[in-house]
Each structure stands twice: as C-alpha cells, then as structure tokens.
Design a protein around this motif. Sequence first.
Motif, PDB file in Angstrom:
ATOM      1  N   MET A  48      -2.194 -73.414  44.088  1.00  0.00           N
ATOM      2  CA  MET A  48      -3.467 -73.981  43.614  1.00  0.00           C
ATOM      3  C   MET A  48      -4.548 -72.913  43.585  1.00  0.00           C
ATOM      4  O   MET A  48      -5.327 -72.839  42.633  1.00  0.00           O
ATOM      5  N   GLU A  51      -3.710 -70.630  40.568  1.00  0.00           N
ATOM      6  CA  GLU A  51      -3.928 -71.259  39.259  1.00  0.00           C
ATOM      7  C   GLU A  51      -5.398 -71.590  39.022  1.00  0.00           C
ATOM      8  O   GLU A  51      -5.957 -71.259  37.982  1.00  0.00           O
ATOM      9  N   GLU A  52      -6.005 -72.284  39.957  1.00  0.00           N
ATOM     10  CA  GLU A  52      -7.403 -72.704  39.776  1.00  0.00           C
ATOM     11  C   GLU A  52      -8.350 -71.520  39.855  1.00  0.00           C
ATOM     12  O   GLU A  52      -9.407 -71.527  39.235  1.00  0.00           O
ATOM     13  N   LYS A  55      -9.733 -70.025  36.748  1.00  0.00           N
ATOM     14  CA  LYS A  55     -10.752 -70.764  35.997  1.00  0.00           C
ATOM     15  C   LYS A  55     -12.074 -70.873  36.742  1.00  0.00           C
ATOM     16  O   LYS A  55     -13.123 -70.931  36.116  1.00  0.00           O
ATOM     17  N   VAL A  58     -12.354 -71.366  44.102  1.00  0.00           N
ATOM     18  CA  VAL A  58     -11.592 -72.403  44.789  1.00  0.00           C
ATOM     19  C   VAL A  58     -12.172 -72.601  46.189  1.00  0.00           C
ATOM     20  O   VAL A  58     -12.335 -71.639  46.942  1.00  0.00           O
ATOM     21  N   MET A  62     -12.048 -78.435  46.818  1.00  0.00           N
ATOM     22  CA  MET A  62     -11.217 -78.491  45.617  1.00  0.00           C
ATOM     23  C   MET A  62      -9.759 -78.691  45.997  1.00  0.00           C
ATOM     24  O   MET A  62      -9.049 -79.482  45.366  1.00  0.00           O
ATOM     25  N   LEU A  66      -7.406 -81.705  44.757  1.00  0.00           N
ATOM     26  CA  LEU A  66      -6.151 -81.456  44.039  1.00  0.00           C
ATOM     27  C   LEU A  66      -4.938 -82.009  44.777  1.00  0.00           C
ATOM     28  O   LEU A  66      -3.980 -82.460  44.149  1.00  0.00           O
ATOM     29  N   GLU A 149      -1.079 -80.663  32.125  1.00  0.00           N
ATOM     30  CA  GLU A 149      -2.394 -80.024  32.033  1.00  0.00           C
ATOM     31  C   GLU A 149      -3.287 -80.723  31.017  1.00  0.00           C
ATOM     32  O   GLU A 149      -4.497 -80.765  31.158  1.00  0.00           O
TER      33      GLU A 149
END
Length: 160
Positions: A48, A51-52, A55, A58, A62, A66, A149
């Motif tokens: 996580m 991946e996050e 963007k 984190v 969050m 998630l 996604e």
Amino acid sequence: MTPKDLRKADDLLNAVGPAFGKLRRTALLEVENPISSKDLNRTLVLNMVLEEGRKSEVTVGMIAELCGVDPSVASRMVSDIIKAGYLRRAASQQDGRRSVLELSPEGIEFMARYRKHQRDAYDYITADWSEHDRLEFARLMLQYVDSLEGLKERGLAKDA
C-alpha cells in the motif's frame, strides 16, 4: 449454451472468491524459500505504501482506510513494521505537522526480495502449464486488478 454448461460456468465463477482467499493464505508460504506469515502480512501494508505513495503521501489514517480497520489497529500494524525496520516515518512535504510513511532502505530491499519470491512462486506453481496458459492467466489477472482500480470511477466501489 446448455443448462449443464451454465451450471459448470456458475460453479466455476462461484469458486473464484474462495480461490483468491486461498492464494493469499497459502501459495507463498508453501513454495521453496517460504515467506513467514508475519512478513507476508507486513507486505500488505508495504505494498500500500509503495502503490499509494506514487500518487500521494501515505499516512497511518490512509492505511487504516485502505485496510478497512480502526486507526488504532493500523497504527499497531505500522509500528510493528517500523520496528522490523521496513518502514519509517517522515515529515510531510505538504504539511510539516503530519507524519507520512515511506519504505526504509531495508524495506525497499525486502520488497524486492518479496517480488522475486512472488515471481518464483508463480513459476513454481505453474511449471506444468503451457507458456500460453501462464501468460494468459497473468494477463487476465492484471486485467482484473486494473478493473478493481477502475471501480471508484465507475461508481461501484463505495468510498474506495
């Protein structure tokens, strides 16, 4: 399609969910050079963050969202991973009062080993499959993940 074909298709599709659960629980533990169950659980959070983190920043909040867990549970998960040396807290570049999570150098190395282990496990498990089937399964799995996604954009995932 005959009723018998429909029944077979229905049985097949109904078996997908339990199969995904079994994949997560057993596949990477039972092949050569297994990952410990504790580290396997840690990879959920580490993935996580990876991946996050591409963007946005984190945070523990969050991670809680998630994972669908209470913030205190996520905080304990993150603390364990920090203690293991795979994660570290850093000051947010957007708001210095906030802490964000990032992989430590050990975490980056661990995830590289984990990804190699995943690939080795896939190769080991599918060793007696045809090359076509191995690649087609991989392609369809990635298509499935891409569709996950897109659920938020399609309005099908509640607060995803």
